[in-house]
Motif scaffolding. Structure first.
Motif, PDB file in Angstrom:
ATOM      1  N   PRO A  23       0.813  -1.223   0.000  1.00 23.36           N
ATOM      2  CA  PRO A  23       0.000   0.000   0.000  1.00 23.36           C
ATOM      3  C   PRO A  23       0.844   1.269   0.000  1.00 23.36           C
ATOM      4  O   PRO A  23       0.458   2.272  -0.614  1.00 23.36           O
ATOM      5  CB  PRO A  23      -0.807  -0.126   1.296  1.00 23.36           C
ATOM      6  CG  PRO A  23      -0.870  -1.588   1.568  1.00 23.36           C
ATOM      7  CD  PRO A  23       0.451  -2.117   1.111  1.00 23.36           C
ATOM      8  N   LEU A  24       1.997   1.226   0.669  1.00 25.90           N
ATOM      9  CA  LEU A  24       2.874   2.390   0.694  1.00 25.90           C
ATOM     10  C   LEU A  24       3.429   2.688  -0.689  1.00 25.90           C
ATOM     11  O   LEU A  24       3.559   3.853  -1.098  1.00 25.90           O
ATOM     12  CB  LEU A  24       4.017   2.139   1.683  1.00 25.90           C
ATOM     13  CG  LEU A  24       4.976   3.306   1.947  1.00 25.90           C
ATOM     14  CD1 LEU A  24       4.249   4.434   2.667  1.00 25.90           C
ATOM     15  CD2 LEU A  24       6.174   2.823   2.763  1.00 25.90           C
ATOM     16  N   MET A  25       3.751   1.627  -1.441  1.00 23.89           N
ATOM     17  CA  MET A  25       4.319   1.787  -2.783  1.00 23.89           C
ATOM     18  C   MET A  25       3.246   2.015  -3.850  1.00 23.89           C
ATOM     19  O   MET A  25       3.557   2.461  -4.957  1.00 23.89           O
ATOM     20  CB  MET A  25       5.134   0.537  -3.155  1.00 23.89           C
ATOM     21  CG  MET A  25       6.324   0.285  -2.258  1.00 23.89           C
ATOM     22  SD  MET A  25       7.555   1.588  -2.415  1.00 23.89           S
ATOM     23  CE  MET A  25       8.801   0.985  -1.267  1.00 23.89           C
ATOM     24  N   ASP A  26       1.997   1.687  -3.532  1.00 23.18           N
ATOM     25  CA  ASP A  26       0.883   1.882  -4.463  1.00 23.18           C
ATOM     26  C   ASP A  26       1.138   1.169  -5.782  1.00 23.18           C
ATOM     27  O   ASP A  26       1.138   1.762  -6.858  1.00 23.18           O
ATOM     28  CB  ASP A  26       0.647   3.380  -4.710  1.00 23.18           C
ATOM     29  CG  ASP A  26      -0.673   3.629  -5.443  1.00 23.18           C
ATOM     30  OD1 ASP A  26      -1.560   2.758  -5.358  1.00 23.18           O
ATOM     31  OD2 ASP A  26      -0.786   4.678  -6.115  1.00 23.18           O
ATOM     32  N   ILE A  27       1.382  -0.159  -5.713  1.00 25.54           N
ATOM     33  CA  ILE A  27       1.633  -0.947  -6.909  1.00 25.54           C
ATOM     34  C   ILE A  27       0.433  -1.835  -7.206  1.00 25.54           C
ATOM     35  O   ILE A  27      -0.445  -2.038  -6.364  1.00 25.54           O
ATOM     36  CB  ILE A  27       2.902  -1.814  -6.760  1.00 25.54           C
ATOM     37  CG1 ILE A  27       2.707  -2.842  -5.624  1.00 25.54           C
ATOM     38  CG2 ILE A  27       4.114  -0.949  -6.503  1.00 25.54           C
ATOM     39  CD1 ILE A  27       3.819  -3.862  -5.562  1.00 25.54           C
ATOM     40  N   SER A  28       0.420  -2.389  -8.400  1.00 25.43           N
ATOM     41  CA  SER A  28      -0.690  -3.240  -8.816  1.00 25.43           C
ATOM     42  C   SER A  28      -0.605  -4.601  -8.142  1.00 25.43           C
ATOM     43  O   SER A  28       0.445  -5.010  -7.634  1.00 25.43           O
ATOM     44  CB  SER A  28      -0.662  -3.425 -10.334  1.00 25.43           C
ATOM     45  OG  SER A  28       0.491  -4.149 -10.721  1.00 25.43           O
ATOM     46  N   ALA A  29      -1.711  -5.321  -8.157  1.00 19.66           N
ATOM     47  CA  ALA A  29      -1.745  -6.662  -7.564  1.00 19.66           C
ATOM     48  C   ALA A  29      -0.801  -7.609  -8.293  1.00 19.66           C
ATOM     49  O   ALA A  29      -0.152  -8.463  -7.679  1.00 19.66           O
ATOM     50  CB  ALA A  29      -3.177  -7.199  -7.594  1.00 19.66           C
ATOM     51  N   GLU A  30      -0.711  -7.453  -9.625  1.00 21.39           N
ATOM     52  CA  GLU A  30       0.187  -8.319 -10.400  1.00 21.39           C
ATOM     53  C   GLU A  30       1.641  -8.085 -10.016  1.00 21.39           C
ATOM     54  O   GLU A  30       2.417  -9.039  -9.841  1.00 21.39           O
ATOM     55  CB  GLU A  30      -0.003  -8.051 -11.895  1.00 21.39           C
ATOM     56  CG  GLU A  30       0.827  -8.968 -12.780  1.00 21.39           C
ATOM     57  CD  GLU A  30       0.619  -8.691 -14.258  1.00 21.39           C
ATOM     58  OE1 GLU A  30       1.169  -9.454 -15.084  1.00 21.39           O
ATOM     59  OE2 GLU A  30      -0.092  -7.711 -14.591  1.00 21.39           O
ATOM     60  N   ALA A  31       2.037  -6.818  -9.876  1.00 22.99           N
ATOM     61  CA  ALA A  31       3.403  -6.504  -9.459  1.00 22.99           C
ATOM     62  C   ALA A  31       3.684  -7.045  -8.058  1.00 22.99           C
ATOM     63  O   ALA A  31       4.789  -7.528  -7.774  1.00 22.99           O
ATOM     64  CB  ALA A  31       3.635  -4.994  -9.488  1.00 22.99           C
ATOM     65  N   GLY A  32       2.676  -6.995  -7.190  1.00 18.95           N
ATOM     66  CA  GLY A  32       2.847  -7.529  -5.842  1.00 18.95           C
ATOM     67  C   GLY A  32       3.108  -9.019  -5.845  1.00 18.95           C
ATOM     68  O   GLY A  32       3.963  -9.510  -5.102  1.00 18.95           O
ATOM     69  N   GLU A  33       2.389  -9.761  -6.674  1.00 17.68           N
ATOM     70  CA  GLU A  33       2.601 -11.208  -6.742  1.00 17.68           C
ATOM     71  C   GLU A  33       3.983 -11.543  -7.299  1.00 17.68           C
ATOM     72  O   GLU A  33       4.635 -12.483  -6.838  1.00 17.68           O
ATOM     73  CB  GLU A  33       1.512 -11.848  -7.611  1.00 17.68           C
ATOM     74  CG  GLU A  33       0.131 -11.820  -6.980  1.00 17.68           C
ATOM     75  CD  GLU A  33       0.094 -12.516  -5.638  1.00 17.68           C
ATOM     76  OE1 GLU A  33       0.686 -13.621  -5.536  1.00 17.68           O
ATOM     77  OE2 GLU A  33      -0.507 -11.973  -4.705  1.00 17.68           O
ATOM     78  N   ILE A  34       4.431 -10.777  -8.287  1.00 15.27           N
ATOM     79  CA  ILE A  34       5.770 -11.003  -8.840  1.00 15.27           C
ATOM     80  C   ILE A  34       6.838 -10.706  -7.787  1.00 15.27           C
ATOM     81  O   ILE A  34       7.822 -11.438  -7.649  1.00 15.27           O
ATOM     82  CB  ILE A  34       5.985 -10.131 -10.099  1.00 15.27           C
ATOM     83  CG1 ILE A  34       5.018 -10.546 -11.208  1.00 15.27           C
ATOM     84  CG2 ILE A  34       7.426 -10.251 -10.590  1.00 15.27           C
ATOM     85  CD1 ILE A  34       5.047  -9.638 -12.427  1.00 15.27           C
ATOM     86  N   ALA A  35       6.640  -9.629  -7.022  1.00 15.98           N
ATOM     87  CA  ALA A  35       7.585  -9.281  -5.960  1.00 15.98           C
ATOM     88  C   ALA A  35       7.662 -10.384  -4.910  1.00 15.98           C
ATOM     89  O   ALA A  35       8.734 -10.718  -4.404  1.00 15.98           O
ATOM     90  CB  ALA A  35       7.199  -7.951  -5.325  1.00 15.98           C
ATOM     91  N   LYS A  36       6.523 -10.965  -4.569  1.00 17.63           N
ATOM     92  CA  LYS A  36       6.506 -12.068  -3.608  1.00 17.63           C
ATOM     93  C   LYS A  36       7.300 -13.261  -4.126  1.00 17.63           C
ATOM     94  O   LYS A  36       8.032 -13.917  -3.379  1.00 17.63           O
ATOM     95  CB  LYS A  36       5.058 -12.491  -3.327  1.00 17.63           C
ATOM     96  CG  LYS A  36       4.277 -11.537  -2.449  1.00 17.63           C
ATOM     97  CD  LYS A  36       2.885 -12.098  -2.189  1.00 17.63           C
ATOM     98  CE  LYS A  36       2.069 -11.188  -1.292  1.00 17.63           C
ATOM     99  NZ  LYS A  36       0.715 -11.728  -1.036  1.00 17.63           N
ATOM    100  N   MET A  37       7.136 -13.549  -5.416  1.00 19.85           N
ATOM    101  CA  MET A  37       7.884 -14.657  -6.010  1.00 19.85           C
ATOM    102  C   MET A  37       9.386 -14.387  -5.931  1.00 19.85           C
ATOM    103  O   MET A  37      10.180 -15.259  -5.547  1.00 19.85           O
ATOM    104  CB  MET A  37       7.446 -14.823  -7.470  1.00 19.85           C
ATOM    105  CG  MET A  37       8.218 -15.882  -8.251  1.00 19.85           C
ATOM    106  SD  MET A  37       9.744 -15.252  -9.040  1.00 19.85           S
ATOM    107  CE  MET A  37       9.092 -14.101 -10.245  1.00 19.85           C
ATOM    108  N   MET A  38       9.790 -13.162  -6.270  1.00 23.41           N
ATOM    109  CA  MET A  38      11.208 -12.815  -6.233  1.00 23.41           C
ATOM    110  C   MET A  38      11.779 -12.921  -4.826  1.00 23.41           C
ATOM    111  O   MET A  38      12.876 -13.460  -4.613  1.00 23.41           O
ATOM    112  CB  MET A  38      11.400 -11.397  -6.780  1.00 23.41           C
ATOM    113  CG  MET A  38      11.118 -11.240  -8.254  1.00 23.41           C
ATOM    114  SD  MET A  38      11.307  -9.521  -8.803  1.00 23.41           S
ATOM    115  CE  MET A  38      11.071  -9.692 -10.564  1.00 23.41           C
ATOM    116  N   LEU A  39      11.037 -12.428  -3.849  1.00 23.74           N
ATOM    117  CA  LEU A  39      11.507 -12.456  -2.463  1.00 23.74           C
ATOM    118  C   LEU A  39      11.604 -13.883  -1.940  1.00 23.74           C
ATOM    119  O   LEU A  39      12.459 -14.192  -1.104  1.00 23.74           O
ATOM    120  CB  LEU A  39      10.592 -11.621  -1.579  1.00 23.74           C
ATOM    121  CG  LEU A  39      10.688 -10.110  -1.795  1.00 23.74           C
ATOM    122  CD1 LEU A  39       9.599  -9.380  -1.015  1.00 23.74           C
ATOM    123  CD2 LEU A  39      12.056  -9.582  -1.385  1.00 23.74           C
ATOM    124  N   ALA A  40      10.739 -14.760  -2.410  1.00 21.67           N
ATOM    125  CA  ALA A  40      10.816 -16.165  -2.003  1.00 21.67           C
ATOM    126  C   ALA A  40      12.123 -16.788  -2.486  1.00 21.67           C
ATOM    127  O   ALA A  40      12.817 -17.487  -1.732  1.00 21.67           O
ATOM    128  CB  ALA A  40       9.614 -16.933  -2.554  1.00 21.67           C
TER     129      ALA A  40
END
Length: 326
Positions: A217-234
Motif C-alpha cells: 500500500p505504501l508503494m501503491d503498486i498493482s496486484a500483479e506486481a505484488g505477486e511477482i515481488a513475492k515470487m522474487m523475495l521467495a
C-alpha cells in the motif's frame, strides 16, 4: 547529477579512511560518523527539499545538495578523529607522496576488485534491461525494484559479515599467523552461513507479514506486481544462506588473503558465462516469463558456492601482502 558528481571526491576519502580505521579495530568512530552523516543528510533533505527554517525550496536539487553537504561533513568528522588518534594517526607527508612501492601494491590488489565490482554492477543493470524489454514489463520492473530494496535491507548483515571476515583474515595473515588462518576461514564460513539463515528468516517474516499490509500500500503498486515481488523475495530468501557463504569467501576470505584475482573470476564468471545468457534467452527469445528469468538470476549464487568452497579448501587463498619495510 551536476551536484552529486562532487560527492564522489568526499565519498572516496571517507570510505578509504573508514575502511582503514575498521581494519585496525576502531569501529566506534565509523559507527558514530555514519550515524551523524545519516542524521545530517535526512535533516538537510527535509529542510532543502521543502524549504523549511528559512531555506529555499529546492526540490530534487535540494536532495543533491543535502547529500553533498553530509558527505563533506563525514570527511571532516573522520579527519578530526584521525588527527587525534594514537592508533592510526594521519601522516600528511605520506598521504601526499605514498611512494612507488605502495602505489604499485595498491594497483595490483585494487584493480581486480574495481573490475569485479564494476562488472557485477553492469550485470545487474543488464538484468534490469532484459526485464524492461519483456512483454508486460511494467509490473515486472516495479516488482524487481521493490524486491531489490527489501533484499538490500535484509542482506545488510551478510555484507557486514563478509567485510568483517576480510578484516579478521587480513589481520591474522599480516601478523604472520598463517598456520591457523585456514581454520579461522572455515569457522567464519560457518558464522556467515548462520547469519544467512537468520537473514532468510527475517526476509520470510517480512514477506509474510508486512508486504500486503504495509509495504505494497505504501508503494501503491498493482496486484500483479505484488505477486511477482513475492515470487522474487521467495527465491531471494531461499538462496540467502548460500549467498552469505559467497560473500564471506569472495569479499572476506579471498580479499583478506590477497586472492583478489580468483575472487574476480568467481564473482563474474558464472554471471557472464551462464546467468546473463540464460536470462536473455528465457526472457527475450523463448518468452518463458519472469519466473524463469529470475531463476537464472538466482542460479548465480548456486554456481558460485561450488567455486568458493573448492578454493577455500585448497588454502591457495592464503597470501601475505604485508611488507617488512617500504
Amino acid at each position: 547529477l551536476q551536484v552529486i558528481g562532487w560527492c564522489y571526491i568526499f565519498h572516496g576519502i571517507a570510505s578509504t579512511l573508514l575502511t582503514s580505521i575498521r581494519s585496525v579495530g576502531i569501529v566506534r568512530v565509523a559507527v558514530v560518523d555514519s550515524v551523524f552523516a545519516l542524521v545530517c543528510n535526512t535533516s538537510l533533505n527535509y529542510i532543502l527539499i521543502f524549504g523549511k527554517l528559512g531555506a529555499p525550496a529546492m526540490g530534487c536539487a535540494g536532495a543533491a545538495v543535502a547529500t553533498l553537504i553530509s558527505r563533506a561533513f563525514e570527511v571532516v568528522v573522520i579527519l578530526g578523529c584521525m588527527l587525534w588518534s594514537k592508533r592510526l594517526p594521519i601522516n600528511p607527508r605520506l598521504m601526499a607522496k605514498p611512494g612507488k612501492l605502495i602505489a604499485g601494491d595498491f594497483m595490483k590488489y585494487s584493480l581486480p576488485v574495481v573490475l569485479n565490482e564494476g562488472m557485477w554492477s553492469l550485470a545487474m543493470s543488464l538484468f534490469s534491461i532484459i526485464m524492461a524489454h519483456m512483454p508486460n514489463n511494467t509490473p515486472i520492473v516495479a516488482a524487481y525494484t521493490i524486491a531489490g530494496n527489501i533484499d538490500r535491507l535484509a542482506a545488510v548483515a551478510l555484507f557486514a559479515a563478509g567485510n568483517t571476515t576480510a578484516v579478521m583474515i587480513g589481520r591474522e595473515i599480516g601478523c604472520g599467523d598463517t598456520k591457523e588462518v585456514y581454520g579461522k576461514g572455515v569457522a567464519l564460513n560457518f558464522v556467515c552461513f548462520i547469519t544467512g539463515i537468520v537473514s532468510m528468516g527475517i526476509l520470510l517474516l517480512i514477506r509474510a507479514t508486512l508486504l500486503d499490509s504495509f509495504i505494497f500500500p505504501l508503494m501503491d503498486i498493482s496486484a500483479e506486481a505484488g505477486e511477482i515481488a513475492k515470487m522474487m523475495l521467495a527465491f531471494i530468501a531461499v538462496i540467502m544462506p548460500i549467498r552469505s557463504l559467497n560473500l564471506c569467501n569472495i569479499v572476506g576470505v579471498f580479499r583478506g588473503g590477497g586472492d583478489v584475482r580468483y575472487g574476480l573470476f568467481c564473482d563474474v564468471g558464472p554471471l557472464y558465462c551462464i546467468c546473463l545468457p540464460a536470462a536473455a534467452l528465457c526472457g527475450l527469445v523463448f518468452g518463458l516469463g519472469i519466473t524463469a528469468v529470475y531463476i537464472c538470476i538466482c542460479f548465480d549464487d548456486v554456481a558460485k558456492v561450488f567455486l568458493c568452497i573448492t578454493r577455500l579448501r585448497s588454502a591457495k587463498w592464503i597470501n601475505s601482502v604485508t611488507r617488512e619495510s617500504v
